[in-house]
Design a protein around this motif. Structure first.
Motif, PDB file in Angstrom:
ATOM      1  N   SER A  67       1.187  77.283  87.214  1.00 16.17           N
ATOM      2  CA  SER A  67       2.182  76.969  86.195  1.00 16.17           C
ATOM      3  C   SER A  67       2.366  75.455  86.136  1.00 16.17           C
ATOM      4  O   SER A  67       1.886  74.721  87.007  1.00 16.17           O
ATOM      5  CB  SER A  67       3.517  77.659  86.505  1.00 16.17           C
ATOM      6  N   PHE A  68       3.054  74.990  85.116  1.00 15.18           N
ATOM      7  CA  PHE A  68       3.196  73.554  84.890  1.00 15.18           C
ATOM      8  C   PHE A  68       4.661  73.211  84.654  1.00 15.18           C
ATOM      9  O   PHE A  68       5.384  73.953  83.983  1.00 15.18           O
ATOM     10  CB  PHE A  68       2.349  73.112  83.694  1.00 15.18           C
ATOM     11  N   ALA A  69       5.070  72.081  85.222  1.00 13.94           N
ATOM     12  CA  ALA A  69       6.446  71.609  85.074  1.00 13.94           C
ATOM     13  C   ALA A  69       6.414  70.151  84.641  1.00 13.94           C
ATOM     14  O   ALA A  69       6.351  69.243  85.477  1.00 13.94           O
ATOM     15  CB  ALA A  69       7.201  71.772  86.390  1.00 13.94           C
ATOM     16  N   PRO A  70       6.410  69.899  83.330  1.00 16.19           N
ATOM     17  CA  PRO A  70       6.357  68.517  82.837  1.00 16.19           C
ATOM     18  C   PRO A  70       7.611  67.729  83.208  1.00 16.19           C
ATOM     19  O   PRO A  70       8.721  68.268  83.191  1.00 16.19           O
ATOM     20  CB  PRO A  70       6.251  68.695  81.322  1.00 16.19           C
ATOM     21  N   VAL A  71       7.407  66.464  83.544  1.00 12.08           N
ATOM     22  CA  VAL A  71       8.520  65.550  83.786  1.00 12.08           C
ATOM     23  C   VAL A  71       8.287  64.295  82.953  1.00 12.08           C
ATOM     24  O   VAL A  71       7.144  63.965  82.623  1.00 12.08           O
ATOM     25  CB  VAL A  71       8.645  65.167  85.276  1.00 12.08           C
ATOM     26  N   PRO A  72       9.339  63.593  82.588  1.00 13.43           N
ATOM     27  CA  PRO A  72       9.154  62.364  81.806  1.00 13.43           C
ATOM     28  C   PRO A  72       8.498  61.274  82.641  1.00 13.43           C
ATOM     29  O   PRO A  72       8.583  61.279  83.871  1.00 13.43           O
ATOM     30  CB  PRO A  72      10.584  61.971  81.417  1.00 13.43           C
ATOM     31  N   SER A  73       7.843  60.356  81.977  1.00 12.96           N
ATOM     32  CA  SER A  73       7.229  59.224  82.670  1.00 12.96           C
ATOM     33  C   SER A  73       8.306  58.332  83.270  1.00 12.96           C
ATOM     34  O   SER A  73       9.296  58.005  82.623  1.00 12.96           O
ATOM     35  CB  SER A  73       6.375  58.407  81.698  1.00 12.96           C
ATOM     36  N   ILE A  74       8.092  57.938  84.527  1.00 11.33           N
ATOM     37  CA  ILE A  74       8.985  56.967  85.180  1.00 11.33           C
ATOM     38  C   ILE A  74       8.130  55.825  85.742  1.00 11.33           C
ATOM     39  O   ILE A  74       8.427  55.245  86.784  1.00 11.33           O
ATOM     40  CB  ILE A  74       9.823  57.625  86.292  1.00 11.33           C
ATOM     41  N   SER A  75       7.060  55.520  85.010  1.00 11.56           N
ATOM     42  CA  SER A  75       6.068  54.568  85.500  1.00 11.56           C
ATOM     43  C   SER A  75       6.304  53.123  85.073  1.00 11.56           C
ATOM     44  O   SER A  75       5.435  52.284  85.254  1.00 11.56           O
ATOM     45  CB  SER A  75       4.670  55.018  85.054  1.00 11.56           C
ATOM     46  N   SER A  76       7.461  52.850  84.502  1.00 16.98           N
ATOM     47  CA  SER A  76       7.826  51.472  84.170  1.00 16.98           C
ATOM     48  C   SER A  76       9.282  51.277  84.537  1.00 16.98           C
ATOM     49  O   SER A  76      10.048  52.253  84.636  1.00 16.98           O
ATOM     50  CB  SER A  76       7.609  51.200  82.680  1.00 16.98           C
ATOM     51  N   PRO A  77       9.725  50.040  84.749  1.00 19.41           N
ATOM     52  CA  PRO A  77      11.135  49.806  85.105  1.00 19.41           C
ATOM     53  C   PRO A  77      12.112  50.393  84.091  1.00 19.41           C
ATOM     54  O   PRO A  77      13.122  50.992  84.456  1.00 19.41           O
ATOM     55  CB  PRO A  77      11.223  48.281  85.164  1.00 19.41           C
ATOM     56  N   LEU A  78      11.798  50.224  82.790  1.00 18.31           N
ATOM     57  CA  LEU A  78      12.685  50.760  81.760  1.00 18.31           C
ATOM     58  C   LEU A  78      12.720  52.287  81.805  1.00 18.31           C
ATOM     59  O   LEU A  78      13.798  52.901  81.716  1.00 18.31           O
ATOM     60  CB  LEU A  78      12.237  50.279  80.379  1.00 18.31           C
ATOM     61  N   ALA A  79      11.540  52.905  81.944  1.00 20.85           N
ATOM     62  CA  ALA A  79      11.482  54.372  82.017  1.00 20.85           C
ATOM     63  C   ALA A  79      12.201  54.878  83.262  1.00 20.85           C
ATOM     64  O   ALA A  79      12.846  55.936  83.230  1.00 20.85           O
ATOM     65  CB  ALA A  79      10.026  54.821  82.023  1.00 20.85           C
ATOM     66  N   MET A  80      12.105  54.129  84.359  1.00 17.68           N
ATOM     67  CA  MET A  80      12.791  54.523  85.592  1.00 17.68           C
ATOM     68  C   MET A  80      14.299  54.556  85.362  1.00 17.68           C
ATOM     69  O   MET A  80      14.994  55.490  85.788  1.00 17.68           O
ATOM     70  CB  MET A  80      12.441  53.535  86.705  1.00 17.68           C
ATOM     71  N   ILE A  81      14.816  53.564  84.675  1.00 13.89           N
ATOM     72  CA  ILE A  81      16.255  53.504  84.393  1.00 13.89           C
ATOM     73  C   ILE A  81      16.681  54.641  83.465  1.00 13.89           C
ATOM     74  O   ILE A  81      17.694  55.310  83.687  1.00 13.89           O
ATOM     75  CB  ILE A  81      16.625  52.141  83.771  1.00 13.89           C
ATOM     76  N   LYS A  82      15.889  54.885  82.428  1.00 10.97           N
ATOM     77  CA  LYS A  82      16.267  55.861  81.402  1.00 10.97           C
ATOM     78  C   LYS A  82      16.066  57.309  81.844  1.00 10.97           C
ATOM     79  O   LYS A  82      16.874  58.180  81.510  1.00 10.97           O
ATOM     80  CB  LYS A  82      15.457  55.607  80.124  1.00 10.97           C
ATOM     81  N   TYR A  83      14.979  57.570  82.600  1.00 11.39           N
ATOM     82  CA  TYR A  83      14.584  58.962  82.807  1.00 11.39           C
ATOM     83  C   TYR A  83      14.581  59.439  84.254  1.00 11.39           C
ATOM     84  O   TYR A  83      14.295  60.599  84.512  1.00 11.39           O
ATOM     85  CB  TYR A  83      13.186  59.188  82.220  1.00 11.39           C
ATOM     86  N   ARG A  84      14.898  58.570  85.214  1.00 18.39           N
ATOM     87  CA  ARG A  84      14.807  58.985  86.609  1.00 18.39           C
ATOM     88  C   ARG A  84      15.727  60.169  86.920  1.00 18.39           C
ATOM     89  O   ARG A  84      15.330  61.119  87.600  1.00 18.39           O
ATOM     90  CB  ARG A  84      15.111  57.819  87.546  1.00 18.39           C
ATOM     91  N   SER A  85      16.964  60.131  86.420  1.00 15.44           N
ATOM     92  CA  SER A  85      17.898  61.229  86.725  1.00 15.44           C
ATOM     93  C   SER A  85      17.392  62.546  86.142  1.00 15.44           C
ATOM     94  O   SER A  85      17.490  63.601  86.788  1.00 15.44           O
ATOM     95  CB  SER A  85      19.294  60.903  86.182  1.00 15.44           C
ATOM     96  N   THR A  86      16.809  62.495  84.944  1.00 14.30           N
ATOM     97  CA  THR A  86      16.238  63.704  84.339  1.00 14.30           C
ATOM     98  C   THR A  86      15.041  64.190  85.155  1.00 14.30           C
ATOM     99  O   THR A  86      14.889  65.396  85.402  1.00 14.30           O
ATOM    100  CB  THR A  86      15.781  63.423  82.890  1.00 14.30           C
ATOM    101  N   ALA A  87      14.212  63.249  85.579  1.00 10.68           N
ATOM    102  CA  ALA A  87      13.034  63.609  86.374  1.00 10.68           C
ATOM    103  C   ALA A  87      13.440  64.240  87.704  1.00 10.68           C
ATOM    104  O   ALA A  87      12.820  65.214  88.160  1.00 10.68           O
ATOM    105  CB  ALA A  87      12.163  62.381  86.609  1.00 10.68           C
ATOM    106  N   ILE A  88      14.496  63.726  88.332  1.00 11.53           N
ATOM    107  CA  ILE A  88      14.974  64.301  89.593  1.00 11.53           C
ATOM    108  C   ILE A  88      15.464  65.726  89.375  1.00 11.53           C
ATOM    109  O   ILE A  88      15.169  66.625  90.166  1.00 11.53           O
ATOM    110  CB  ILE A  88      16.094  63.421  90.188  1.00 11.53           C
ATOM    111  N   MET A  89      16.232  65.927  88.296  1.00 10.10           N
ATOM    112  CA  MET A  89      16.737  67.264  87.996  1.00 10.10           C
ATOM    113  C   MET A  89      15.591  68.255  87.810  1.00 10.10           C
ATOM    114  O   MET A  89      15.601  69.366  88.365  1.00 10.10           O
ATOM    115  CB  MET A  89      17.599  67.224  86.734  1.00 10.10           C
ATOM    116  N   LEU A  90      14.570  67.865  87.041  1.00 11.53           N
ATOM    117  CA  LEU A  90      13.421  68.749  86.796  1.00 11.53           C
ATOM    118  C   LEU A  90      12.613  68.964  88.072  1.00 11.53           C
ATOM    119  O   LEU A  90      12.091  70.062  88.312  1.00 11.53           O
ATOM    120  CB  LEU A  90      12.535  68.148  85.703  1.00 11.53           C
TER     121      LEU A  90
END
Length: 400
Positions: A67-90
């Protein structure tokens, strides 16, 4: 028993068929893990395919028990700020019913999976496939150079703590990223068992008169570190001494800047961009129609395309980076960016059939150590260690 595999790769999702595709992560790769685990979830980035988008160059990644569980990209400083909390939840959701995590590093998704696994008291292991400093330093912008030491420190710290680490090199990554845990060396590149007929055909080609002398390189046009410019400049140095010389480049991405460079150097008609083709036999057929393979990269782990070229008995020249010196002798290595030395090696090989025959035999036999039947033994050892780690954790023998 359920495994989580976490990495930064971008899987291609076809909404119409509800299937995932990937050039590098096919279902056959997941099958390796399913020999030890009955379920696995792949946590990675995802891109939805556009309607009618070609899939023939991508292998099917979906399959039974995966199965697959997509997570948002956190590969840049801006993406880390915007999406890290969502990525942790997923990530927490994906790991909730998992027994263990295998994080493929370097990657932000892999590092995040380890962070969450520690919080949840889940056991984890690492597959280390590249040198993060070189990857960021040569990515082509100042942000990569700033982030290189930060990410290198993070990955070194994770590898040092890991209970089990699979290294894709024999020495290079082990020296750069030591661990206090169990170490196993096993390339993530595997080739099918190759018939000796391949060697005989290559030796015959080396001795026959050739109307053209074809150099090949496999690498994405999007990558700033594959050394495409070095290859073109080397060909330009030889255009008068070896009029029959040609360069073929296989890979995806925008060819415009590379075509422009070739035209500027007067070798536009000598450089052919072959686009993308499916992996496996189509790539082997492409390799069988060139005379020498090059990998003049600025950074590498243990390059798949180089091992595949060696398995076809091709003479190969490459940069002295990453795990490449584990594959080729010193006489076939250049410093990254040294197009003059690369041109000299081409010219020497062009004139010396005996050296070509020596390299053909040498590379063919070296590549045989990367055949599936050989690597399966090492890979089984790694997965058995991972399985035992799960058992120890279940018995209360692992400190989270």
């Amino acid at each position: 028993m359920k495994l989580i595999f976490a990495h930064d790769t971008i899987l291609q999702y076809d909404k119409a068929s509800d299937q995932y595709y990937s050039a590098a992560f096919s279902y056959s790769l997941w099958s390796r893990y399913l020999t030890m685990f009955n379920q696995m979830t792949v946590v990675s980035r995802m891109r939805e395919m556009e309607e009618g988008e070609r899939r023939q160059i991508q292998a099917l990644s979906s399959g039974p028990h995966v199965s697959f569980a997509p997570v948002p990209s956190i590969s840049s400083p801006l993406a880390m700020i915007k999406y890290r909390s969502t990525a942790i939840m997923l990530m927490k959701k994906a790991l909730a019913d998992a027994d263990i995590v295998i994080a493929r590093l370097p990657s932000e998704v892999g590092a995040l999976a380890i962070h969450v696994a520690k919080k949840l008291g889940k056991p984890w292991a690492v597959e280390l496939v590249g040198h993060v400093w070189d990857s960021f330093w040569h990515c082509g912008n100042w942000k990569g150079k700033v982030y290189a030491p930060v990410m290198t420190w993070r990955i070194k710290s994770l590898v040092r703590q890991a209970p089990i680490v699979l290294y894709v090199t024999e020495q290079f990554l082990q020296e750069k990223y030591p661990t206090s845990g169990k170490m196993i060396s096993c390339s993530d590149v595997e080739i099918p068992d190759v018939s000796s007929e391949v060697l005989y055909r290559r030796l015959y080609r080396a001795t026959e008169k050739r109307s053209s002398y074809v150099i090949g390189l496999i690498g994405s046009m999007r990558s700033k570190y594959k050394g495409i410019d070095t290859a073109i400049r080397a060909v330009a140095r030889l255009k008068d001494r070896v009029p029959a010389i040609k360069l073929r480049i296989l890979g995806d991405g925008n060819t415009t800047p590379w075509r422009r460079l070739a035209e500027q150097l007067g070798v536009g008609e000598k450089v052919e961009f072959c686009g993308e083709i499916p992996g496996g036999q189509p790539v082997f057929d492409w390799l069988d129609n060139i005379d020498v393979y090059i990998q003049p990269s600025k950074t590498e782990g243990l390059p798949r395309s180089l091992i595949e070229a060696m398995s076809r008995g091709l003479p190969c020249f490459a940069s002295h980076v990453g795990g490449i010196p584990e594959l080729l002798p010193e006489s076939c290595l250049i410093e990254a960016g040294d197009d003059d030395h690369l041109a000299q090696l081409f010219f020497t090989l062009y004139q010396d059939v005996n050296w070509e025959e020596t390299l053909v035999k040498q590379n063919f036999h070296k590549a045989s150590t990367y055949e599936k039947s050989v690597l399966d033994v090492r890979r089984k050892e790694f997965l058995e260690e991972v399985y035992r780690l799960v058992k120890r954790s279940s018995a209360g023998g692992l400190q989270p």
